[in-house]
Design a protein around this motif. Structure first.
Motif, short mmCIF file in Angstrom:
data_model
loop_
_atom_site.label_atom_id
_atom_site.label_comp_id
_atom_site.label_asym_id
_atom_site.label_seq_id
_atom_site.Cartn_x
_atom_site.Cartn_y
_atom_site.Cartn_z
N ALA A 1 0.82 -1.21 0.00
CA ALA A 1 0.00 0.00 0.00
C ALA A 1 0.85 1.26 0.00
CB ALA A 1 -0.94 0.00 1.21
N GLU A 2 2.10 1.16 0.48
CA GLU A 2 2.98 2.31 0.49
C GLU A 2 3.47 2.69 -0.90
OE1 GLU A 2 5.70 2.51 4.11
OE2 GLU A 2 5.26 0.36 4.05
N LEU A 3 3.20 1.83 -1.88
CA LEU A 3 3.62 2.09 -3.26
C LEU A 3 2.41 2.28 -4.17
CD1 LEU A 3 6.47 -0.55 -3.37
CD2 LEU A 3 6.77 1.93 -3.49
N ALA A 4 1.30 2.72 -3.57
CA ALA A 4 0.07 2.90 -4.35
C ALA A 4 0.23 3.92 -5.47
CB ALA A 4 -1.07 3.32 -3.42
N ASP A 5 1.12 4.90 -5.30
CA ASP A 5 1.30 5.94 -6.31
C ASP A 5 2.51 5.68 -7.21
OD1 ASP A 5 -0.89 7.39 -5.36
OD2 ASP A 5 0.33 8.40 -3.84
N ALA A 6 3.13 4.53 -7.07
CA ALA A 6 4.36 4.25 -7.82
C ALA A 6 4.05 3.87 -9.27
CB ALA A 6 5.14 3.12 -7.15
N SER B 1 17.02 4.56 -12.30
CA SER B 1 16.87 6.00 -12.51
C SER B 1 15.80 6.62 -11.61
CB SER B 1 16.53 6.28 -13.98
OG SER B 1 15.23 5.80 -14.29
N GLY B 2 15.04 5.78 -10.92
CA GLY B 2 13.99 6.28 -10.05
C GLY B 2 12.67 6.51 -10.73
N ASP B 3 12.52 6.08 -12.00
CA ASP B 3 11.28 6.30 -12.74
C ASP B 3 10.26 5.18 -12.56
OD1 ASP B 3 11.89 8.80 -14.11
OD2 ASP B 3 13.45 7.65 -15.14
N ALA B 4 10.65 4.09 -11.90
CA ALA B 4 9.73 2.97 -11.71
C ALA B 4 10.23 2.09 -10.58
CB ALA B 4 9.60 2.15 -13.00
N VAL B 5 9.33 1.23 -10.11
CA VAL B 5 9.71 0.15 -9.19
C VAL B 5 9.25 -1.15 -9.83
CG1 VAL B 5 9.51 1.64 -7.17
CG2 VAL B 5 7.53 0.29 -7.90
N GLY B 6 9.77 -2.26 -9.34
CA GLY B 6 9.41 -3.54 -9.94
C GLY B 6 9.41 -4.65 -8.93
N LEU B 7 9.30 -5.87 -9.44
CA LEU B 7 9.36 -7.08 -8.63
C LEU B 7 10.60 -7.87 -9.01
CD1 LEU B 7 5.65 -8.30 -8.92
CD2 LEU B 7 6.68 -7.02 -7.03
N CYS B 8 11.10 -8.67 -8.08
CA CYS B 8 12.27 -9.49 -8.38
C CYS B 8 12.23 -10.76 -7.53
CB CYS B 8 13.57 -8.73 -8.12
SG CYS B 8 13.89 -8.37 -6.38
N GLN B 9 13.00 -11.74 -7.93
CA GLN B 9 13.16 -12.93 -7.12
C GLN B 9 13.95 -12.59 -5.86
OE1 GLN B 9 14.62 -16.30 -9.45
NE2 GLN B 9 13.76 -15.39 -11.30
N ALA B 10 13.60 -13.23 -4.76
CA ALA B 10 14.29 -12.96 -3.50
C ALA B 10 15.77 -13.30 -3.58
CB ALA B 10 13.64 -13.75 -2.36
N THR B 11 16.13 -14.20 -4.49
CA THR B 11 17.51 -14.64 -4.63
C THR B 11 18.32 -13.74 -5.56
OG1 THR B 11 16.68 -16.15 -6.33
CG2 THR B 11 17.06 -17.07 -4.13
N LEU B 12 17.75 -12.64 -6.03
CA LEU B 12 18.47 -11.75 -6.94
C LEU B 12 19.80 -11.33 -6.34
CD1 LEU B 12 18.35 -9.98 -9.58
CD2 LEU B 12 17.51 -8.14 -8.11
N ARG B 13 20.85 -11.50 -7.10
CA ARG B 13 22.18 -11.11 -6.62
C ARG B 13 22.23 -9.60 -6.42
NH1 ARG B 13 27.23 -13.38 -9.86
NH2 ARG B 13 26.27 -15.28 -9.03
N PRO B 14 22.79 -9.12 -5.29
CA PRO B 14 22.87 -7.68 -5.05
C PRO B 14 23.51 -6.94 -6.21
CG PRO B 14 23.50 -8.89 -3.07
CD PRO B 14 23.36 -9.91 -4.18
N MET B 15 22.91 -5.80 -6.60
CA MET B 15 23.39 -5.01 -7.72
C MET B 15 23.53 -3.56 -7.29
SD MET B 15 20.84 -6.61 -10.64
CE MET B 15 21.60 -5.68 -11.97
N ALA B 16 24.62 -2.93 -7.69
CA ALA B 16 24.85 -1.53 -7.35
C ALA B 16 23.72 -0.67 -7.88
CB ALA B 16 26.19 -1.06 -7.92
N GLY B 17 23.22 0.24 -7.03
CA GLY B 17 22.17 1.15 -7.44
C GLY B 17 20.77 0.63 -7.23
N LEU B 18 20.63 -0.64 -6.79
CA LEU B 18 19.32 -1.25 -6.62
C LEU B 18 19.21 -1.89 -5.24
CD1 LEU B 18 18.97 -3.05 -10.07
CD2 LEU B 18 17.92 -0.88 -9.41
N ALA B 19 18.00 -2.00 -4.75
CA ALA B 19 17.75 -2.65 -3.46
C ALA B 19 16.56 -3.59 -3.60
CB ALA B 19 17.47 -1.60 -2.38
#
Length: 320
Positions: free
Chosen positions: A191-196, A239-257
């Motif tokens: 719900a905290e991403l309702a406007d995303a 770039s901050g223009d969108a959010v998405g979904l990912c697998q929990a096992t996604l390898r850490p990537m610079a610039g992303l959380a």
């Protein structure tokens, strides 16, 4: 554009589901992507295949013709593939591992284990975003194993006839830009991403149906959906223009959380498939065991997912 078997499968899926939206959910595609594909098919055939309105999609006379031929042709081709595979299997060399994979955490570790434990083995890989395409290649005798994903309890988005083993099941996480106000949180309520604005890559994902349902339960409808290939999706998020979904096992990537979703409303299963009466069946149990080991390694390398599992011991059964 030349008409292909996959196009006939799309037409049959829309007719069976009664609407493009429902067919997109069945096929694991975003609705805009399936609409665009249908339009290309209709251009290739020279006319509309479906009349579409609020009540759904109904076949036109041209559509009825195509459906009648497709429902004869598709089973016949599958039968031919099965017979050809059985005939060719007696000629397959021992020690060959041809593996197809959709994006996931297992392939590298699996290939390493096969190569290390079977030095003389012939190992090759093939990548695709489509589970259905990979399944077709197994049925055609071009691949021995496939590593694919499936949303929730849904079966893999590929043809019947393959044997399947679940390697692991994980929660789906949010993928946010590193500087996002919610990026450092242990968990985030949808719900905290309702406007995303949201972005997704094409493929057999849970974005369209399952994600929309989870958002509805959280009290909102996703506002904007961008669809692009994986690299483009990552760029939009970074770039901050969108959010998405990912697998929990996604390898850490610079610039992303990768951030857990409160309540873990979405789940993703990693699955291994093969032809049950093909040559790969003799070694499928060992390959499955290697895949589980590779998955466990991927989890150990992901501090954020490991921390989430520590906070939710009751959820450890999700990760086999």
């Amino acid at each position: 554009m030349d008409l292909e078997l996959r196009h006939l499968r799309v037409v049959c899926a829309i007719a069976d589901a009664g609407s493009v939206t429902k067919a997109a959910s069945v096929l694991g595609l975003a609705q805009p992507a399936l609409t665009a594909q249908l339009q290309r098919i209709e251009r290739a055939l020279g006319g509309l295949l479906f009349e579409r309105d609020r009540r759904g999609a109904r076949a036109t006379p041209l559509g009825e013709l195509v459906l009648a031929r497709a429902r004869v042709l598709l089973p016949a081709v599958k039968g031919l593939q099965d017979e050809a595979t059985r005939l060719a299997s007696t000629k397959d060399p021992a020690g060959r591992y041809r593996i197809g994979a959709v994006n996931g955490p297992i392939l590298g570790g699996l290939v390493h284990r096969i190569s290390s434990n079977h030095p003389g083995a012939q190992v090759s890989t093939h990548a695709s975003w489509s589970s259905a395409e990979l399944g077709d290649q197994v049925l055609a005798g071009k691949l021995d194993f496939v590593l694919v994903g499936a949303c929730g309890d849904a079966p893999p988005a590929t043809d019947n006839g393959l044997a399947w083993r679940v390697v692991a099941a994980d929660p789906v996480f949010l993928l946010l830009p590193e500087g996002h106000p919610l990026a450092d949180r242990d968990e985030v309520d949808l719900a905290e991403l309702a406007d995303a604005q949201w972005v997704a890559a094409p493929g057999d994902g849970c974005f369209s149906a399952c994600h929309a349902a989870a958002c509805a339960r959280a009290g909102f409808t996703p506002r904007v959906l961008f669809e692009t290939e994986v690299r483009g999706a990552i760029d939009l998020i970074e770039s901050g223009d969108a959010v998405g979904l990912c697998q929990a096992t996604l390898r850490p990537m610079a610039g992303l959380a990768a951030v857990p979703i409160a309540g873990a409303p979405l789940h993703w299963r990693q699955m291994l498939g093969w032809l049950p009466d093909g040559p790969a069946a003799d070694v499928a149990g060992q390959v499955w065991a290697y895949a589980i080991e590779a998955y466990a390694d991927a989890v150990r390398k992901n501090d954020r997912y490991t921390a989430w599992l520590g906070r939710h011991p009751d959820r450890r059964g999700l990760a086999l």
